[in-house]
Write an enzyme that holds these catalytic residues in place. Structure first.
Site, PDB file in Angstrom:
ATOM      1  N   TRP A 396       1.175  -1.193  -0.339  1.00 58.12           N
ATOM      2  CA  TRP A 396       0.644  -0.164   0.200  1.00 58.12           C
ATOM      3  C   TRP A 396       1.585   1.743  -0.294  1.00 58.12           C
ATOM      4  O   TRP A 396       0.171   2.534  -0.658  1.00 58.12           O
ATOM      5  CB  TRP A 396      -0.878   0.186   1.307  1.00 58.12           C
ATOM      6  CG  TRP A 396      -2.228  -1.027   0.776  1.00 58.12           C
ATOM      7  CD1 TRP A 396      -2.545  -2.212   1.772  1.00 58.12           C
ATOM      8  CD2 TRP A 396      -3.504  -0.930  -0.021  1.00 58.12           C
ATOM      9  NE1 TRP A 396      -3.497  -2.691   1.285  1.00 58.12           N
ATOM     10  CE2 TRP A 396      -3.815  -2.014   0.569  1.00 58.12           C
ATOM     11  CE3 TRP A 396      -3.091  -0.018  -1.775  1.00 58.12           C
ATOM     12  CZ2 TRP A 396      -4.291  -1.896  -0.033  1.00 58.12           C
ATOM     13  CZ3 TRP A 396      -4.470  -0.785  -1.383  1.00 58.12           C
ATOM     14  CH2 TRP A 396      -5.630  -1.521  -1.294  1.00 58.12           C
ATOM     15  N   TRP A 399       2.407   0.677  -4.010  1.00 59.73           N
ATOM     16  CA  TRP A 399       1.625   0.228  -5.478  1.00 59.73           C
ATOM     17  C   TRP A 399       1.378   1.889  -6.392  1.00 59.73           C
ATOM     18  O   TRP A 399       0.909   1.429  -7.122  1.00 59.73           O
ATOM     19  CB  TRP A 399       0.889  -0.451  -5.825  1.00 59.73           C
ATOM     20  CG  TRP A 399      -1.239  -0.148  -5.722  1.00 59.73           C
ATOM     21  CD1 TRP A 399      -1.499  -0.067  -3.884  1.00 59.73           C
ATOM     22  CD2 TRP A 399      -1.507   0.167  -6.461  1.00 59.73           C
ATOM     23  NE1 TRP A 399      -2.328   0.630  -4.308  1.00 59.73           N
ATOM     24  CE2 TRP A 399      -2.934   0.718  -5.365  1.00 59.73           C
ATOM     25  CE3 TRP A 399      -2.106   0.317  -7.599  1.00 59.73           C
ATOM     26  CZ2 TRP A 399      -3.832   0.944  -5.592  1.00 59.73           C
ATOM     27  CZ3 TRP A 399      -2.540   0.160  -8.516  1.00 59.73           C
ATOM     28  CH2 TRP A 399      -3.996   0.602  -7.718  1.00 59.73           C
ATOM     29  N   ASN A 400       0.493   2.803  -5.363  1.00 61.61           N
ATOM     30  CA  ASN A 400      -0.215   4.110  -5.790  1.00 61.61           C
ATOM     31  C   ASN A 400       0.564   5.034  -4.928  1.00 61.61           C
ATOM     32  O   ASN A 400       0.332   5.622  -4.085  1.00 61.61           O
ATOM     33  CB  ASN A 400      -1.804   3.697  -6.057  1.00 61.61           C
ATOM     34  CG  ASN A 400      -2.255   5.036  -6.079  1.00 61.61           C
ATOM     35  OD1 ASN A 400      -2.072   5.742  -6.830  1.00 61.61           O
ATOM     36  ND2 ASN A 400      -3.505   4.996  -5.911  1.00 61.61           N
ATOM     37  N   VAL A 403      -1.501   8.679  -4.180  1.00 54.66           N
ATOM     38  CA  VAL A 403      -2.895   8.806  -3.178  1.00 54.66           C
ATOM     39  C   VAL A 403      -1.785   8.813  -1.978  1.00 54.66           C
ATOM     40  O   VAL A 403      -2.217   8.940  -0.764  1.00 54.66           O
ATOM     41  CB  VAL A 403      -3.651   7.686  -3.858  1.00 54.66           C
ATOM     42  CG1 VAL A 403      -4.712   7.062  -2.244  1.00 54.66           C
ATOM     43  CG2 VAL A 403      -4.539   7.509  -4.461  1.00 54.66           C
ATOM     44  N   TYR A 412      -2.142  11.105   8.052  1.00 55.61           N
ATOM     45  CA  TYR A 412      -1.955  10.470   8.835  1.00 55.61           C
ATOM     46  C   TYR A 412      -0.637  11.486   9.674  1.00 55.61           C
ATOM     47  O   TYR A 412      -0.648  11.285  10.765  1.00 55.61           O
ATOM     48  CB  TYR A 412      -0.921   9.155   8.148  1.00 55.61           C
ATOM     49  CG  TYR A 412       0.214   8.536   9.092  1.00 55.61           C
ATOM     50  CD1 TYR A 412      -0.338   7.433   9.603  1.00 55.61           C
ATOM     51  CD2 TYR A 412       1.464   9.007   8.955  1.00 55.61           C
ATOM     52  CE1 TYR A 412       0.137   6.592  10.641  1.00 55.61           C
ATOM     53  CE2 TYR A 412       2.695   8.402   9.877  1.00 55.61           C
ATOM     54  CZ  TYR A 412       1.690   7.403  10.384  1.00 55.61           C
ATOM     55  OH  TYR A 412       2.433   6.628  11.315  1.00 55.61           O
ATOM     56  N   HIS A 437     -13.171   4.198  -1.244  1.00 54.21           N
ATOM     57  CA  HIS A 437     -13.783   2.958  -2.275  1.00 54.21           C
ATOM     58  C   HIS A 437     -14.604   2.087  -2.678  1.00 54.21           C
ATOM     59  O   HIS A 437     -15.433   2.167  -3.575  1.00 54.21           O
ATOM     60  CB  HIS A 437     -12.400   1.749  -1.943  1.00 54.21           C
ATOM     61  CG  HIS A 437     -10.969   2.296  -2.539  1.00 54.21           C
ATOM     62  ND1 HIS A 437     -10.435   2.801  -1.418  1.00 54.21           N
ATOM     63  CD2 HIS A 437     -10.387   1.403  -3.161  1.00 54.21           C
ATOM     64  CE1 HIS A 437      -8.780   2.953  -1.620  1.00 54.21           C
ATOM     65  NE2 HIS A 437      -9.591   1.515  -2.937  1.00 54.21           N
TER      66      HIS A 437
END
Length: 518
Positions: A396, A399-400, A403, A412, A437
Site C-alpha cells: 500500500w 503501488w499508488n 494516493v 496520517y 473505495h
C-alpha cells in the site's frame, strides 16, 4: 671394384637419412620426386628406410582423477554460498502461462464464439449527456477553492498591512491572544467554505451518478473524476492554510521547503498556478514542482498509444472472458454452492489479475507519464517495485504513490502531530480510504454493499500479520509475506469483490450487455 662398391653400400645403409638429423629449412620446399628420394637414400624406390629406435611410451592414467576433492553443497540448499539463477524456471513459467491462457482462449471461443460488440452495451443518451455535464461541472469546484483562497490571501495582506501600520512585530503578534483568535476564526470561516465547496461537488456527482446514470462504466469515470478533484481541492485548501499561517506568524512557523522560495505565498494564488495543479499528475498541492526543460512529443505519442492499446485489451478481456465467468457464477451464488464458488473465484482470479495489471500499466506507466511529459512535471515516481512487497503494508505504500502521498501528508502526519498513536492513525487512514473505495465502486453500480469498505478495513489486520514477516532476518519471512500478499490480493480480494458486485447488479438490473441477455 667389388670392395669399393661393398664399402659404399654399407656406409649408405648404416647412416640415417639426413632429414632425421637436420632442421627443416625455413622456407618451404617441394618434396623431391621418388626417383631422387631413392637415389639420396641409397634404397630402391618403394622400400622404407630402417626403423628408428625410440623410447616406449608410458601407459596413460585416465581413470583416477580426483572428482571429489573439496567440500561442496547443492546449489538449492540453504548452505550454498551463492544463489543460482532461476532464469530457466522463469522462462518455463512464462511458457506455461502463455500456453494455459491460449488453451483458455481457444476453449472460450469454441464455447461462446465472439462476444465483443460495440452496439450491444446498454448505455442511454441520458448517461452520455449527464456524464459530459459532470465532467465540465466537477472542475468548477476546484476554481471555487481558488476564489476562496483569493479572499483569504487578501485578508492576510490586510492583516500584515495593519501590523506594519501599528508597528507590531511578528513575535509580538504571536504573543497577542487577540491576533491568534482572529487568525483562528478567519481560518475556521475559510475552512468551512472549503469544506462546503469540496463536499458539495462530491455529493452532487455521487447523487447524479447513483440516481440518473445507468451505465456503470460512465458512472465510474464520473465518480473517479469527482474523487480526484475532491482530493486536489482538499490538498489545495490545507496547503494554502499552512502557507498563510507561515506568512502571518513566521516566528513560530516551521521551515518551509527551499523549493517554495521560487513562488512564496500569496504569489501562488493565481489561475495559472491552479490550472497547472489541476492537470499535474499528483494529488498533493505545492506552489512549485520540479520541472523538465522541454516536451518530448514522441514520448507523449508512445505513452498515449500504449494507453489506447491497453484500454482496448482490457475491454476485450472484460467482454470476452470475464463476463461469461461472472455470468456462469450466478446460479452457484444463488444456491450457495461453496465448492463451485471457489472454483469460479480461482478461474476469475487469472482474468481479473491480467486486467488489473494491464490497467495498472496503462494508468501509472503510460497515462501518467504522458501527462507528466505534457506538463513538464519532473517527479514521476508514481510507483515503485510493489510486486516484491514483503508485506501488505509495503504494497500500500508503493503501488499508488499519489494516493499514498496524499494520505500521509494530509491525514496520517497531522494525526501524529496531534498526538495520535501511529497504529490508530493508520487505521483511520484505511477507514477513510475504504469510504472512498466504496463510493468509487458502490455508487456507479447502484449497490452500496460495503464490500469495498470492508476490504480496505481488513487490510489493517493483514498489515499487522505480515509486518513481523517483513522484519525477519533472511529471505524466508519476506517470501512468505509476499506470497500472503499475492494470495489475498489475487485470489480473495478482487475476484470476490467483482463477483459480489456483479451478482448484486444482476439481481437489480440484469446484464449490462444486451448480447449476453440472449
Amino acid at each position: 671394384m667389388a670392395t669399393e662398391t661393398h664399402t659404399t653400400t654399407t656406409t649408405a645403409t648404416d647412416v640415417a637419412p639426413p632429414a632425421l638429423f637436420t632442421k627443416a629449412p625455413s622456407s618451404p620446399t617441394k618434396a623431391p620426386p621418388p626417383s631422387r628420394l631413392a637415389s639420396a637414400n641409397g634404397h630402391a624406390p618403394g622400400l622404407s628406410p630402417p626403423a628408428i629406435a625410440t623410447t616406449p611410451p608410458s601407459p596413460k592414467i585416465q581413470h583416477v582423477a580426483a572428482v571429489h576433492s573439496r567440500l561442496r553443497t547443492s546449489c538449492l540448499s540453504h548452505d550454498s554460498g551463492s544463489t543460482p539463477s532461476f532464469l530457466g524456471f522463469r522462462n518455463l513459467m512464462v511458457l506455461v502461462l502463455i500456453v494455459s491462457n491460449l488453451r483458455l482462449m481457444v476453449e472460450n471461443f469454441i464455447k461462446y464464439g465472439v462476444l465483443i460488440c460495440l452496439r450491444c452495451h446498454d448505455y442511454r443518451r441520458q448517461d452520455v449527456v449527464l456524464g459530459a455535464f459532470l465532467f465540465l461541472l466537477i472542475p468548477c469546484h476546484l476554481f471555487g477553492a481558488y476564489m476562496i483562497e483569493v479572499a483569504a490571501a487578501a485578508q492576510a495582506k490586510r492583516t500584515i498591512g495593519r501590523r506594519k501600520k501599528d508597528d507590531v512585530s511578528d513575535l509580538a503578534a504571536v504573543q497577542r491572544p487577540e491576533e491568534r483568535r482572529k487568525a483562528l476564526s478567519t481560518w475556521r470561516m475559510i475552512g468551512l467554505a472549503h469544506a462546503i465547496n469540496a463536499t458539495l461537488g462530491l455529493c452532487i456527482t455521487s447523487a447524479v451518478v447513483y440516481w440518473f446514470i445507468h451505465h456503470p462504466l460512465i458512472g465510474t469515470a464520473c465518480e473517479l473524476h469527482a474523487i480526484i478533484v475532491w482530493l486536489k481541492t482538499c490538498s489545495y485548501a490545507f496547503s494554502n492554510r499552512d502557507l498563510r499561517l507561515a506568512l502571518l506568524f513566521p516566528a513560530t512557523a516551521t521551515q518551509l521547503p527551499a523549493i517554495y522560495a521560487a513562488c512564496p505565498y500569496p504569489q501562488n494564488i493565481t489561475i495559472q498556478n491552479l490550472s497547472y495543479f489541476w492537470w499535474a499528475p499528483t494529488l498533493v498541492y505545492q506552489p512549485v514542482y520540479p520541472r523538465t526543460d522541454r516536451i518530448r512529443l514522441g514520448f507523449v505519442a508512445k505513452r498515449l498509444a500504449e494507453t489506447a492499446v491497453l484500454s482496448m485489451f482490457i475491454w476485450i478481456l472484460s467482454a470476452q472472458y470475464a463476463a461469461p465467468v461472472l455470468r456462469n457464477s450466478l446460479d452457484k451464488m444463488q444456491t450457495l454452492n461453496v465448492a463451485s464458488i471457489i472454483e469460479r473465484l480461482m478461474k476469475l482470479s487469472t482474468i481479473s489479475l491480467i486486467i488489473w495489471l494491464a490497467g495498472f500499466f496503462a494508468v501509472f506507466q503510460s497515462l501518467l507519464n504522458g501527462l507528466a511529459e505534457l506538463m513538464m512535471f519532473g517527479d514521476r515516481e508514481f510507483y515503485t517495485d510493489w510486486w516484491n512487497s514483503p508485506s501488505v503494508g509495503t504494497y500500500w505504500r508503493t503501488w499508488n504513490k499519489p494516493v499514498y502521498q496524499f494520505m500521509r501528508r494530509h491525514v496520517y502526519t497531522p494525526l501524529i502531530g496531534r498526538g495520535c498513536n501511529p497504529n490508530v492513525a493508520s487505521a483511520i487512514v484505511f477507514i477513510f480510504s475504504g469510504f472512498l473505495h466504496e463510493l468509487l465502486v458502490g455508487i456507479p453500480t447502484h449497490n452500496i454493499l460495503g464490500v469495498a469498505f470492508v476490504g480496505m478495513v481488513i487490510q489493517i489486520p493483514m498489515i499487522a500479520i505480515t509486518l513481523p514477516l517483513e522484519k525477519m532476518k533472511g529471505t524466508n519471512g519476506k517470501i512468505i509475506g509476499n506470497a500472503i500478499f499475492w494470495i489475498s490480493f489475487c485470489l480473495v480480494g478482487q475476484p470476490l469483490a467483482a463477483l459480489l458486485y456483479f451478482f448484486a447488479w444482476q439481481a437489480k438490473y440484469g446484464s449490462v450487455s444486451k448480447a449476453l441477455m440472449r
